[in-house]
Design a protein around this motif. Structure first.
Motif, PDB file in Angstrom:
ATOM      1  N   GLY B  25      24.992  -8.593 -13.444  1.00 55.15           N
ATOM      2  CA  GLY B  25      24.897  -7.260 -14.033  1.00 55.15           C
ATOM      3  C   GLY B  25      26.049  -6.918 -14.955  1.00 55.15           C
ATOM      4  N   THR B  26      27.084  -7.731 -14.998  1.00 55.06           N
ATOM      5  CA  THR B  26      28.221  -7.428 -15.878  1.00 55.06           C
ATOM      6  C   THR B  26      28.408  -8.558 -16.887  1.00 55.06           C
ATOM      7  N   ASN B  27      29.072  -8.226 -17.959  1.00 51.62           N
ATOM      8  CA  ASN B  27      29.307  -9.211 -19.010  1.00 51.62           C
ATOM      9  C   ASN B  27      30.351 -10.240 -18.581  1.00 51.62           C
ATOM     10  N   ARG B  28      31.253  -9.780 -17.691  1.00 52.04           N
ATOM     11  CA  ARG B  28      32.387 -10.624 -17.299  1.00 52.04           C
ATOM     12  C   ARG B  28      31.966 -11.789 -16.398  1.00 52.04           C
ATOM     13  N   GLY B  29      31.013 -11.518 -15.489  1.00 57.37           N
ATOM     14  CA  GLY B  29      30.578 -12.554 -14.558  1.00 57.37           C
ATOM     15  C   GLY B  29      31.623 -12.829 -13.491  1.00 57.37           C
ATOM     16  N   VAL B  30      31.364 -13.809 -12.652  1.00 58.67           N
ATOM     17  CA  VAL B  30      32.305 -14.167 -11.585  1.00 58.67           C
ATOM     18  C   VAL B  30      32.627 -15.655 -11.687  1.00 58.67           C
ATOM     19  N   GLY B  31      33.885 -15.942 -11.910  1.00 58.31           N
ATOM     20  CA  GLY B  31      34.351 -17.337 -11.939  1.00 58.31           C
ATOM     21  C   GLY B  31      33.768 -18.176 -13.053  1.00 58.31           C
ATOM     22  N   GLN B  32      33.295 -17.530 -14.114  1.00 64.28           N
ATOM     23  CA  GLN B  32      32.674 -18.296 -15.216  1.00 64.28           C
ATOM     24  C   GLN B  32      33.748 -19.087 -15.969  1.00 64.28           C
ATOM     25  N   PHE B  34      34.627 -21.858 -19.140  1.00 63.45           N
ATOM     26  CA  PHE B  34      34.144 -22.396 -20.413  1.00 63.45           C
ATOM     27  C   PHE B  34      35.070 -23.511 -20.888  1.00 63.45           C
ATOM     28  N   VAL B  35      34.479 -24.460 -21.595  1.00 62.10           N
ATOM     29  CA  VAL B  35      35.268 -25.603 -22.081  1.00 62.10           C
ATOM     30  C   VAL B  35      34.885 -25.920 -23.528  1.00 62.10           C
ATOM     31  N   VAL B  36      35.748 -26.686 -24.183  1.00 58.09           N
ATOM     32  CA  VAL B  36      35.380 -27.238 -25.486  1.00 58.09           C
ATOM     33  C   VAL B  36      35.357 -28.757 -25.347  1.00 58.09           C
ATOM     34  N   ARG B  37      34.495 -29.403 -26.124  1.00 57.95           N
ATOM     35  CA  ARG B  37      34.410 -30.864 -26.086  1.00 57.95           C
ATOM     36  C   ARG B  37      35.456 -31.423 -27.054  1.00 57.95           C
ATOM     37  N   VAL B  38      36.212 -32.382 -26.576  1.00 60.14           N
ATOM     38  CA  VAL B  38      37.288 -32.959 -27.403  1.00 60.14           C
ATOM     39  C   VAL B  38      37.117 -34.476 -27.440  1.00 60.14           C
ATOM     40  N   ASP B  39      37.260 -35.033 -28.629  1.00 64.25           N
ATOM     41  CA  ASP B  39      37.236 -36.489 -28.756  1.00 64.25           C
ATOM     42  C   ASP B  39      38.557 -37.027 -28.201  1.00 64.25           C
ATOM     43  N   ALA B  40      38.469 -37.809 -27.121  1.00 59.48           N
ATOM     44  CA  ALA B  40      39.693 -38.255 -26.431  1.00 59.48           C
ATOM     45  C   ALA B  40      40.570 -39.125 -27.307  1.00 59.48           C
ATOM     46  N   THR B  41      39.970 -39.877 -28.220  1.00 60.46           N
ATOM     47  CA  THR B  41      40.774 -40.809 -29.011  1.00 60.46           C
ATOM     48  C   THR B  41      41.480 -40.122 -30.182  1.00 60.46           C
ATOM     49  N   THR B  42      40.868 -39.054 -30.730  1.00 65.44           N
ATOM     50  CA  THR B  42      41.490 -38.376 -31.872  1.00 65.44           C
ATOM     51  C   THR B  42      42.094 -37.031 -31.495  1.00 65.44           C
ATOM     52  N   ILE B  61      36.326 -35.697 -23.697  1.00 64.38           N
ATOM     53  CA  ILE B  61      36.955 -35.004 -22.570  1.00 64.38           C
ATOM     54  C   ILE B  61      36.745 -33.515 -22.787  1.00 64.38           C
ATOM     55  N   TYR B  62      36.898 -32.742 -21.736  1.00 62.52           N
ATOM     56  CA  TYR B  62      36.645 -31.301 -21.821  1.00 62.52           C
ATOM     57  C   TYR B  62      37.926 -30.536 -21.556  1.00 62.52           C
ATOM     58  N   GLU B  63      38.233 -29.603 -22.456  1.00 61.24           N
ATOM     59  CA  GLU B  63      39.446 -28.790 -22.312  1.00 61.24           C
ATOM     60  C   GLU B  63      39.022 -27.356 -22.017  1.00 61.24           C
ATOM     61  N   PRO B  64      39.778 -26.635 -21.174  1.00 63.22           N
ATOM     62  CA  PRO B  64      39.405 -25.242 -20.894  1.00 63.22           C
ATOM     63  C   PRO B  64      39.477 -24.390 -22.162  1.00 63.22           C
ATOM     64  N   ALA B  65      38.572 -23.415 -22.265  1.00 68.22           N
ATOM     65  CA  ALA B  65      38.555 -22.550 -23.451  1.00 68.22           C
ATOM     66  C   ALA B  65      38.165 -21.136 -23.047  1.00 68.22           C
ATOM     67  N   GLU B  71      33.410 -22.380 -30.209  1.00 67.95           N
ATOM     68  CA  GLU B  71      33.056 -23.754 -29.871  1.00 67.95           C
ATOM     69  C   GLU B  71      32.917 -23.981 -28.361  1.00 67.95           C
ATOM     70  N   ALA B  72      33.113 -22.895 -27.589  1.00 63.60           N
ATOM     71  CA  ALA B  72      33.102 -23.041 -26.128  1.00 63.60           C
ATOM     72  C   ALA B  72      31.693 -23.196 -25.579  1.00 63.60           C
ATOM     73  N   ILE B  73      31.597 -24.028 -24.557  1.00 66.95           N
ATOM     74  CA  ILE B  73      30.320 -24.157 -23.846  1.00 66.95           C
ATOM     75  C   ILE B  73      30.581 -23.893 -22.360  1.00 66.95           C
ATOM     76  N   TRP B  74      29.582 -23.386 -21.673  1.00 69.18           N
ATOM     77  CA  TRP B  74      29.722 -23.074 -20.248  1.00 69.18           C
ATOM     78  C   TRP B  74      29.833 -24.365 -19.449  1.00 69.18           C
ATOM     79  N   SER B  75      30.769 -24.381 -18.483  1.00 72.06           N
ATOM     80  CA  SER B  75      30.962 -25.588 -17.680  1.00 72.06           C
ATOM     81  C   SER B  75      30.433 -25.357 -16.270  1.00 72.06           C
ATOM     82  N   PHE B  76      29.410 -26.133 -15.918  1.00 70.11           N
ATOM     83  CA  PHE B  76      28.846 -25.985 -14.573  1.00 70.11           C
ATOM     84  C   PHE B  76      29.838 -26.457 -13.517  1.00 70.11           C
ATOM     85  N   SER B  77      30.461 -27.652 -13.759  1.00 71.23           N
ATOM     86  CA  SER B  77      31.319 -28.236 -12.716  1.00 71.23           C
ATOM     87  C   SER B  77      32.532 -27.345 -12.438  1.00 71.23           C
TER      88      SER B  77
END
Lengths: 236, 307, 294
Positions: B25-32, B34-42, B61-65, B71-77
């Motif tokens: 019911g809120t925009n903030r959510g609970v414990g949501q 988010f991450v961005v995808r990063v090319d580990a080699t570059t 690799i995934y970095e917190p965002a 560019e952020a995507i929701w991270s299930f894990s």
């Protein structure tokens, strides 16, 4: 034989550590011994893991009270090991590493082992220690009583230091006349806390430290001379 | 259903409803998370794309965002992780009310995870990074540590600590359990030899030296001469007397009667003051830890606090 | 009436005390009440030493703690690293706790990469800082490091050979460090760094420790320890000095995790003092009642 060889090993390696401290040419030998120590201690501690497994497997097979929790322990133990050793979710980090299997860091952010540390290990252990804040408060109310001189000293010091550790200590300077311009405000409880720390606490801990040091030296000497064999356990 | 069960059922229901409202019911959510995808080699961020023709990146690799990062995507894990961590925190806190199955479950998990963690860490950091690199550098370079020098030669001397270490498992076989003492003797001997010198130096000689203090201290005065530093003198006198009285208390070869008894009693008082300060400082540490856990629950999980 | 109140207090369920403690800590967190601190001499000494060391000095950052003490030591580790970063010292991160490696990685990510990873002169891995990772062997690992770092560990935490890293040029042992800064939670930690490295090799060392451990380290200060930062109060003191000297950006609340824990600390201490006083009041009242009705 069963005890002579280990006593000889302990004496020889112990004496090597001492002599090498004073004799730089023996430093490489000491470095080898230290390196071996790390490896031996690491492998030896695997015995702890084996004992943990045996203990819980026995509890499960005997269906003792709470055997379900033993199953949870074993399950979490083996899952952690499998995830960590198989490097689940680890990706190689450099071009050079890409062609190699298992070449990324085992605790890489986002990997399975990192997840276990971050979301299982870290919250549980830190909360377990945080529980002590509640029990310390309860003990302060129920058991921290001024019953004799020693208890009064303990209690009064604890109270002074508790006040002195936060800025509430500044309240004690309100009862004093204001200082002259440019002179810092004198805070009595801060002065007393500092005095206690620099004198009584330092002295008390120093005496304990000296006592322990003498104890360690005496025990070490007894081990190196083969007089103390208690670490080898009973006859088998 | 007794009164207590009713109370806790209502509490759980209210809590669940609140979490459901906060989550959906809120925009903030609970414990949501988010991450961005990063090319580990570059190290470059890979923008989220649905284009099938986009070049595939082998090592992501995934970095917190932040949630509002384009560019952020929701991270299930990570979101599941925050929820599990929060529920486990509550399981441990439930012990404050009474010992219960939730607490025992969390306790069982931590015993297994801690032991497993220790084994995995030492497997990679000692058995692979130290032992395998020494015994089979080519294998180590090919499979685990690509930066192992190509000219590294096998050092078979390292077979000795491995064999010695493995001998500890002899303790599990009664007939040859005596052989399990050898690695123990090696560890005890090394520690004893090292500690003998280092304790004597750092904790005895240097501590005695730090206690030999001038009982009357003079410091430079504003006029250029020297004047009595009363506070420092008192401090030094207190330190010397306190250390000596505490040591007298620890000296059990003489009966604590008469003058010795009085001095050792003074020693007990000094130790009590010292333990009082230790108690206060311990309280300080535990409260900080509790603060951190509550910050986690109310900030990272529920999102009530935004700094 | 008074007697009934006394009976009630004697029988008080400890869970009410638990609730009071939870409230004392939670309210300042929700209201975001922080607290500053006046720096004490042992903290000032470490701050001044990091200021005094010339740019590019080698500092060993020994992070010997885990999540059980991160509440006190992680803010300290952040503050020390930020200060060293501002002064552009070369940093060598290491831990002798198996659970300490993620603490180093978190510090590097939160400070080095976030604050100093970009700009004109970014901190470069292997040139300006290195993560030596976890060294097994407890205190013996310190002994190994004080004679030869490469014997203790030939690779860094990423598996790169130490000889391939420019920062390791000219570094053979801990003796090559200008300063050891240790965040210590217990054994092995500050005490072992003093015993196994700093005292025998005469290397300057400063320790940031938990409140629990601090009394054990007091006897080493000032002869064997250059500075001593104690518990969350020490962390707040360090943050206060950092904010005063480098207000941009370190005066910002988001860069001061210890400051934000200070408010809860203050209220919880008040509760503890109240509980001790009340407990003793009850004790004296009980004694008085027993003398009246033996």
């Amino acid at each position: 034989m069963s005890k002579t060889v280990p006593v000889l090993i302990a004496s020889l390696v112990g004496c090597l550590m001492i002599v090498a401290y004073f004799s730089p040419p023996l430093l490489p030998a000491r470095q080898i011994a230290e390196d071996w120590f790390t490896i031996v201690a690491t492998i030896a501690m695997l015995l702890g893991g084996a004992n943990l497994c045996l203990h819980h497997v026995k509890k499960i097979s005997d269906q003792e009270a709470g055997w379900g929790f033993s199953a949870v322990t074993l399950l979490s133990f083996f899952i952690t090991i499998a995830v960590g050793i198989l490097k689940v979710g680890v990706v190689p980090e450099s071009e050079q590493q890409v062609k190699f299997a298992w070449s990324g860091p085992f605790q890489q952010e986002g990997s399975g082992f990192w997840w276990i540390y971050q979301y299982l290990f870290s919250p549980i252990v830190s909360t377990m220690f945080a529980l002590l804040a509640f029990y310390v408060a309860s003990a302060a109310f129920r058991a921290f009583r001024a019953k004799n001189v020693e208890a009064i000293l303990l209690l009064v010091t604890a109270l002074i230091v508790l006040v002195g550790q936060t800025r509430d200590r500044e309240i004690t300077s309100m009862f004093l006349p204001p200082p002259a311009e440019g002179v810092p405000t004198f805070i009595p409880i801060a002065f007393v806390t500092n005095f206690i720390r620099e004198t009584f606490v330092t002295a008390g801990q120093r005496a304990i430290m000296i006592g322990i040091a003498l104890g360690v030296v005496a025990t070490s000497l007894r081990i190196l001379l083969g007089l103390d064999r208690s670490y080898l356990g009973g006859d088998e | 259903m007794n009164r207590e069960t009713r109370f806790w059922t209502v509490m759980f229901l209210c809590g669940s409803l609140f979490l459901a409202y906060q989550s959906f019911g809120t925009n903030r959510g609970v414990g949501q998370q988010f991450v961005v995808r990063v090319d580990a080699t570059t190290g470059k961020i890979i923008p989220p794309t649905t284009d099938a023709a986009a070049p595939a990146v082998k090592t992501v690799i995934y970095e917190p965002a932040a949630k509002d990062d384009p560019e952020a995507i929701w991270s299930f894990s990570r979101t599941a992780g925050i929820w599990i961590a929060a529920l486990l925190t509550l399981c441990i806190f439930s012990y404050l009310y009474r010992d219960n199955v939730c607490y025992k479950l969390a306790e069982s998990i931590i015993v297994g995870v801690s032991a497993g963690y220790w084994i995995v860490t030492n497997y990679w950091e000692v058995l692979i990074a130290k032992v395998l690199v020494k015994l089979a550098p080519d294998v180590a370079r090919y499979a685990f540590l690509p930066d192992t020098p190509a000219d590294a030669k096998a050092d078979y001397l390292y077979v000795v600590p491995v064999v010695l270490g493995c001998m500890v498992f002899c303790r599990l076989i009664p007939k040859i359990s005596w052989m399990g003492r050898w690695p123990l003797a090696f560890v005890v001997g090394t520690t004893a030899g090292l500690k003998l010198i280092l304790f004597l130096n750092a904790d005895f000689v240097r501590q005695v030296r730090s206690t030999v203090l001038p009982l009357v201290v003079f410091s430079a005065s504003a006029s250029g001469g020297s004047e009595l530093d009363l506070i420092q003198s008192i401090k030094n006198i207190v330190i010397v007397i306190s250390v000596l009285s505490c040591l007298t208390y620890f000296y059990f070869s003489v009966e604590h009667k008469g003058l010795v008894g009085r001095i050792s009693r003074l020693g007990i008082w000094v130790l009590m003051i010292s333990f009082g300060a230790s108690f206060a400082l311990t309280v300080m540490g535990r409260i900080t830890l509790l603060t951190m856990r509550l910050q986690f629950l109310f900030d990272d999980w529920l999102g009530f606090v935004r700094i | 009436m008074t007697s009934r109140l006394l009976d009630k207090l004697n029988m008080l369920d400890r869970r009410w005390i638990f609730l009071a403690m939870a409230m004392a800590v939670l309210a300042p967190i929700l209201l975001q009440i922080g607290s500053d601190e006046t720096p004490s001499p042992p903290t000032i000494k470490l701050f001044d030493e990091i200021e005094r060391l010339p740019e590019g000095s080698r500092i060993l950052m020994a992070m010997d703690f885990d999540p059980t003490s991160a509440a006190e030591l992680y803010p300290m580790a952040l503050a020390f690293t930020r200060h060293c970063g501002v002064r552009r010292h070369k940093l060598f991160f290491v831990t002798i706790w198996p659970t300490g490696k993620p603490m180093i990685e978190s510090t590097i990510k939160g400070v080095i990469q976030a604050d100093f990873g970009s700009g004109d002169r970014p901190y470069v891995y292997g040139v300006d800082y290195v993560n030596l990772g976890y060294l097994a062997g407890d205190a013996v690992a310190i002994s190994q490091m004080s004679s030869d770092i490469r014997k203790a560990r030939p690779q860094d935490a990423r598996g790169t050979n130490l000889d391939q890293l420019p920062i390791m040029t000219g570094v053979t042992s801990v003796k090559d460090m200008a300063l050891i800064v240790n965040a210590s939670a217990g054994f092995p930690g500050g005490k072992e760094w003093v015993q196994y490295a700093a005292t025998p090799q005469n290397i300057p060392i400063a320790v940031g420790c938990t409140g629990v451990q601090s009394t054990q380290l007091f006897p080493y200060y000032p002869d064997q320890l250059l500075g001593l930062v104690t518990g969350i109060r020490g962390a707040i003191e360090y943050e206060t000095m950092l904010a005063a000297k480098y207000p941009n950006p370190y005066a910002d609340r988001s860069k001061r995790p210890a400051f934000l824990r200070g408010g809860a600390q203050r209220w919880a201490h008040r509760l503890m003092i109240g509980l001790i006083v009340l407990g003793n009041g009850i004790h004296l009242a009980n004694r008085y009642r027993r003398t009246l009705h033996p």
